[in-house]
Design a protein around this motif. Structure first.
Motif, PDB file in Angstrom:
ATOM      1  N   GLN A  37       0.839  -1.189   0.000  1.00  0.00           N
ATOM      2  CA  GLN A  37       0.000   0.000   0.000  1.00  0.00           C
ATOM      3  C   GLN A  37       0.875   1.241   0.000  1.00  0.00           C
ATOM      4  OE1 GLN A  37      -2.867   0.085   3.148  1.00  0.00           O
ATOM      5  NE2 GLN A  37      -3.867   1.931   2.377  1.00  0.00           N
ATOM      6  N   ALA A  38       0.605   2.132  -0.965  1.00  0.00           N
ATOM      7  CA  ALA A  38       1.275   3.418  -1.069  1.00  0.00           C
ATOM      8  C   ALA A  38       0.192   4.480  -0.918  1.00  0.00           C
ATOM      9  CB  ALA A  38       1.993   3.552  -2.401  1.00  0.00           C
ATOM     10  N   GLY A  39      -0.044   4.906   0.311  1.00  0.00           N
ATOM     11  CA  GLY A  39      -1.169   5.811   0.558  1.00  0.00           C
ATOM     12  C   GLY A  39      -2.454   5.095   0.207  1.00  0.00           C
ATOM     13  N   MET A  40      -3.247   5.692  -0.696  1.00  0.00           N
ATOM     14  CA  MET A  40      -4.516   5.060  -1.084  1.00  0.00           C
ATOM     15  C   MET A  40      -4.352   4.081  -2.244  1.00  0.00           C
ATOM     16  SD  MET A  40      -6.442   8.201  -2.916  1.00  0.00           S
ATOM     17  CE  MET A  40      -6.369   8.387  -4.668  1.00  0.00           C
ATOM     18  N   HIS A  41      -3.149   3.912  -2.761  1.00  0.00           N
ATOM     19  CA  HIS A  41      -2.889   3.050  -3.905  1.00  0.00           C
ATOM     20  C   HIS A  41      -2.432   1.664  -3.465  1.00  0.00           C
ATOM     21  CE1 HIS A  41      -3.155   6.673  -6.315  1.00  0.00           C
ATOM     22  NE2 HIS A  41      -2.323   7.237  -5.450  1.00  0.00           N
ATOM     23  N   LEU A  42      -3.050   0.638  -4.033  1.00  0.00           N
ATOM     24  CA  LEU A  42      -2.628  -0.738  -3.791  1.00  0.00           C
ATOM     25  C   LEU A  42      -1.760  -1.202  -4.947  1.00  0.00           C
ATOM     26  CD1 LEU A  42      -5.862  -2.408  -2.383  1.00  0.00           C
ATOM     27  CD2 LEU A  42      -3.909  -1.484  -1.134  1.00  0.00           C
ATOM     28  N   ILE A  43      -0.660  -1.845  -4.621  1.00  0.00           N
ATOM     29  CA  ILE A  43       0.286  -2.350  -5.605  1.00  0.00           C
ATOM     30  C   ILE A  43       0.277  -3.877  -5.522  1.00  0.00           C
ATOM     31  CG2 ILE A  43       2.729  -2.480  -6.247  1.00  0.00           C
ATOM     32  CD1 ILE A  43       3.036   0.267  -4.760  1.00  0.00           C
ATOM     33  N   GLN A  44       0.132  -4.519  -6.658  1.00  0.00           N
ATOM     34  CA  GLN A  44       0.278  -5.967  -6.738  1.00  0.00           C
ATOM     35  C   GLN A  44       1.698  -6.237  -7.223  1.00  0.00           C
ATOM     36  OE1 GLN A  44      -1.991  -8.084  -5.546  1.00  0.00           O
ATOM     37  NE2 GLN A  44      -3.098  -6.218  -5.019  1.00  0.00           N
ATOM     38  N   ALA A  45       2.539  -6.728  -6.339  1.00  0.00           N
ATOM     39  CA  ALA A  45       3.952  -6.900  -6.672  1.00  0.00           C
ATOM     40  C   ALA A  45       4.347  -8.368  -6.668  1.00  0.00           C
ATOM     41  CB  ALA A  45       4.825  -6.133  -5.679  1.00  0.00           C
ATOM     42  N   GLU A  46       4.991  -8.789  -7.750  1.00  0.00           N
ATOM     43  CA  GLU A  46       5.654 -10.087  -7.744  1.00  0.00           C
ATOM     44  C   GLU A  46       6.861  -9.943  -6.831  1.00  0.00           C
ATOM     45  OE1 GLU A  46       6.242 -12.078 -11.593  1.00  0.00           O
ATOM     46  OE2 GLU A  46       5.139 -10.370 -12.434  1.00  0.00           O
ATOM     47  N   VAL A  47       7.205 -11.012  -6.136  1.00  0.00           N
ATOM     48  CA  VAL A  47       8.294 -10.953  -5.160  1.00  0.00           C
ATOM     49  C   VAL A  47       9.464 -11.800  -5.641  1.00  0.00           C
ATOM     50  CG1 VAL A  47       8.959 -11.341  -2.767  1.00  0.00           C
ATOM     51  CG2 VAL A  47       6.630 -10.594  -3.302  1.00  0.00           C
ATOM     52  N   ALA A  48      10.611 -11.145  -5.854  1.00  0.00           N
ATOM     53  CA  ALA A  48      11.842 -11.816  -6.270  1.00  0.00           C
ATOM     54  C   ALA A  48      12.760 -11.899  -5.053  1.00  0.00           C
ATOM     55  CB  ALA A  48      12.505 -11.045  -7.402  1.00  0.00           C
ATOM     56  N   ARG A  49      12.916 -13.098  -4.487  1.00  0.00           N
ATOM     57  CA  ARG A  49      13.696 -13.286  -3.259  1.00  0.00           C
ATOM     58  C   ARG A  49      15.054 -13.935  -3.477  1.00  0.00           C
ATOM     59  NH1 ARG A  49      11.142 -12.359   1.417  1.00  0.00           N
ATOM     60  NH2 ARG A  49       8.891 -12.226   1.392  1.00  0.00           N
ATOM     61  N   THR A  50      15.149 -14.843  -4.438  1.00  0.00           N
ATOM     62  CA  THR A  50      16.412 -15.553  -4.637  1.00  0.00           C
ATOM     63  C   THR A  50      17.305 -14.739  -5.573  1.00  0.00           C
ATOM     64  OG1 THR A  50      15.710 -16.781  -6.599  1.00  0.00           O
ATOM     65  CG2 THR A  50      15.183 -17.766  -4.442  1.00  0.00           C
ATOM     66  N   GLY A  66      -0.646  -0.850 -15.037  1.00  0.00           N
ATOM     67  CA  GLY A  66      -1.210  -0.128 -13.902  1.00  0.00           C
ATOM     68  C   GLY A  66      -0.444  -0.198 -12.608  1.00  0.00           C
ATOM     69  N   ASN A  67      -1.017  -0.850 -11.634  1.00  0.00           N
ATOM     70  CA  ASN A  67      -0.456  -0.925 -10.286  1.00  0.00           C
ATOM     71  C   ASN A  67       0.297  -2.227 -10.044  1.00  0.00           C
ATOM     72  OD1 ASN A  67      -1.499   1.580  -9.801  1.00  0.00           O
ATOM     73  ND2 ASN A  67      -3.226   0.871  -8.602  1.00  0.00           N
ATOM     74  N   HIS A  68       0.875  -2.774 -11.093  1.00  0.00           N
ATOM     75  CA  HIS A  68       1.662  -3.998 -10.958  1.00  0.00           C
ATOM     76  C   HIS A  68       3.150  -3.673 -11.008  1.00  0.00           C
ATOM     77  CE1 HIS A  68      -2.235  -5.713 -11.950  1.00  0.00           C
ATOM     78  NE2 HIS A  68      -1.799  -6.803 -11.354  1.00  0.00           N
ATOM     79  N   GLY A  69       3.929  -4.403 -10.203  1.00  0.00           N
ATOM     80  CA  GLY A  69       5.364  -4.184 -10.169  1.00  0.00           C
ATOM     81  C   GLY A  69       6.089  -5.411  -9.673  1.00  0.00           C
ATOM     82  N   VAL A 122      19.904  -0.579   1.641  1.00  0.00           N
ATOM     83  CA  VAL A 122      18.470  -0.861   1.663  1.00  0.00           C
ATOM     84  C   VAL A 122      18.249  -2.368   1.668  1.00  0.00           C
ATOM     85  CG1 VAL A 122      17.775   1.291   0.519  1.00  0.00           C
ATOM     86  CG2 VAL A 122      18.273  -0.741  -0.862  1.00  0.00           C
ATOM     87  N   ARG A 123      17.032  -2.749   1.930  1.00  0.00           N
ATOM     88  CA  ARG A 123      16.676  -4.167   1.933  1.00  0.00           C
ATOM     89  C   ARG A 123      15.760  -4.531   0.768  1.00  0.00           C
ATOM     90  NH1 ARG A 123      13.794  -7.806   5.822  1.00  0.00           N
ATOM     91  NH2 ARG A 123      14.268  -9.818   4.914  1.00  0.00           N
ATOM     92  N   PHE A 124      15.130  -3.502   0.164  1.00  0.00           N
ATOM     93  CA  PHE A 124      14.145  -3.743  -0.889  1.00  0.00           C
ATOM     94  C   PHE A 124      14.337  -2.769  -2.053  1.00  0.00           C
ATOM     95  CE2 PHE A 124      12.213  -4.528   3.260  1.00  0.00           C
ATOM     96  CZ  PHE A 124      11.754  -5.823   3.124  1.00  0.00           C
ATOM     97  N   ALA A 125      13.880  -3.205  -3.229  1.00  0.00           N
ATOM     98  CA  ALA A 125      13.754  -2.321  -4.392  1.00  0.00           C
ATOM     99  C   ALA A 125      12.429  -2.687  -5.063  1.00  0.00           C
ATOM    100  CB  ALA A 125      14.915  -2.510  -5.357  1.00  0.00           C
ATOM    101  N   LEU A 126      11.658  -1.673  -5.434  1.00  0.00           N
ATOM    102  CA  LEU A 126      10.359  -1.892  -6.065  1.00  0.00           C
ATOM    103  C   LEU A 126      10.374  -1.246  -7.440  1.00  0.00           C
ATOM    104  CD1 LEU A 126       7.344  -2.764  -6.017  1.00  0.00           C
ATOM    105  CD2 LEU A 126       6.862  -0.562  -4.883  1.00  0.00           C
ATOM    106  N   GLU A 127      10.214  -2.074  -8.489  1.00  0.00           N
ATOM    107  CA  GLU A 127      10.140  -1.565  -9.849  1.00  0.00           C
ATOM    108  C   GLU A 127       8.685  -1.467 -10.270  1.00  0.00           C
ATOM    109  OE1 GLU A 127      14.380  -3.116 -11.709  1.00  0.00           O
ATOM    110  OE2 GLU A 127      12.555  -4.234 -12.203  1.00  0.00           O
ATOM    111  N   MET A 128       8.356  -0.282 -10.829  1.00  0.00           N
ATOM    112  CA  MET A 128       7.005   0.003 -11.311  1.00  0.00           C
ATOM    113  C   MET A 128       7.126   0.630 -12.701  1.00  0.00           C
ATOM    114  SD  MET A 128       4.902  -0.925  -8.872  1.00  0.00           S
ATOM    115  CE  MET A 128       3.355  -0.103  -9.241  1.00  0.00           C
ATOM    116  N   PRO A 129       6.002   0.720 -13.447  1.00  0.00           N
ATOM    117  CA  PRO A 129       6.069   1.410 -14.739  1.00  0.00           C
ATOM    118  C   PRO A 129       6.655   2.812 -14.551  1.00  0.00           C
ATOM    119  CG  PRO A 129       3.945   0.316 -14.480  1.00  0.00           C
ATOM    120  CD  PRO A 129       4.653   0.216 -13.157  1.00  0.00           C
ATOM    121  N   ILE A 130       7.418   3.273 -15.529  1.00  0.00           N
ATOM    122  CA  ILE A 130       8.097   4.556 -15.399  1.00  0.00           C
ATOM    123  C   ILE A 130       7.093   5.671 -15.083  1.00  0.00           C
ATOM    124  CG2 ILE A 130       8.050   5.226 -17.831  1.00  0.00           C
ATOM    125  CD1 ILE A 130      11.071   6.090 -17.310  1.00  0.00           C
TER     126      ILE A 130
END
Length: 155
Positions: A37-50, A66-69, A122-130
């Motif tokens: 959740q980014a404020g009122m925006h919900l993000i559906q994120a695939e999780v890359a752990r390995t 849209g809100n996918h990353g 940092v521990r995380f990086a989130l890629e979203m559409p430019i």
């Protein structure tokens, strides 16, 4: 015993399908997803752990809607840099600390090896559409919510 050579079209087809196999595999890889959740925006994120999942990232994808990353999760706080090798779509990356706070963002152009680095460990990086973060007024210092950050996102 018949030793007639295979038709040329069969050889060409075999070579093309063999060469395309890594690309189709990368495109079809299904990773677990999480809701952020980014404020009122919900993000559906695939999780890359390995390390393999992080290395492949969004390579060979032709779109990201849209809100996918994709959320890249590292084992601990560390220096993190991202690049766009074999990535076909422009992205913005947000570097995120252990608590979900964005430290900095960077716009990244497709198919380049330019490094885009976090300004601190940092521990995380989130890629979203430019432009996704900028269009929503989300800047460094903004805190995301979600299970990876030890908080829950709204459903």
């Amino acid at each position: 015993m018949n030793l007639r050579p295979a038709p040329v079209w069969r050889i060409v087809l075999t070579v093309v399908l063999t060469a395309a196999a890594p690309f189709s595999h990368a495109q079809l890889a299904v990773l677990p997803q999480t809701t952020l959740q980014a404020g009122m925006h919900l993000i559906q994120a695939e999780v890359a752990r390995t390390s393999e999942e992080r290395e492949t990232g969004l390579m060979f994808r032709r779109e990201l809607s849209g809100n996918h990353g994709m959320l890249f999760v590292f084992e601990d706080d560390r220096p993190v840099c991202m690049w766009m090798k074999n990535t076909l779509i422009p992205l913005t990356v947000a570097f995120i600390d252990d608590h979900g706070t964005i430290t900095n963002t960077a716009d990244m152009q497709p198919q380049t090896l330019d490094s885009h680095c976090a300004v601190q460990n940092v521990r995380f990086a989130l890629e979203m559409p430019i432009g996704w973060f900028a269009k929503r007024g989300i800047k460094p210092g903004f805190t995301l919510r979600g299970a990876p950050f030890g908080s829950t996102a709204a459903k």
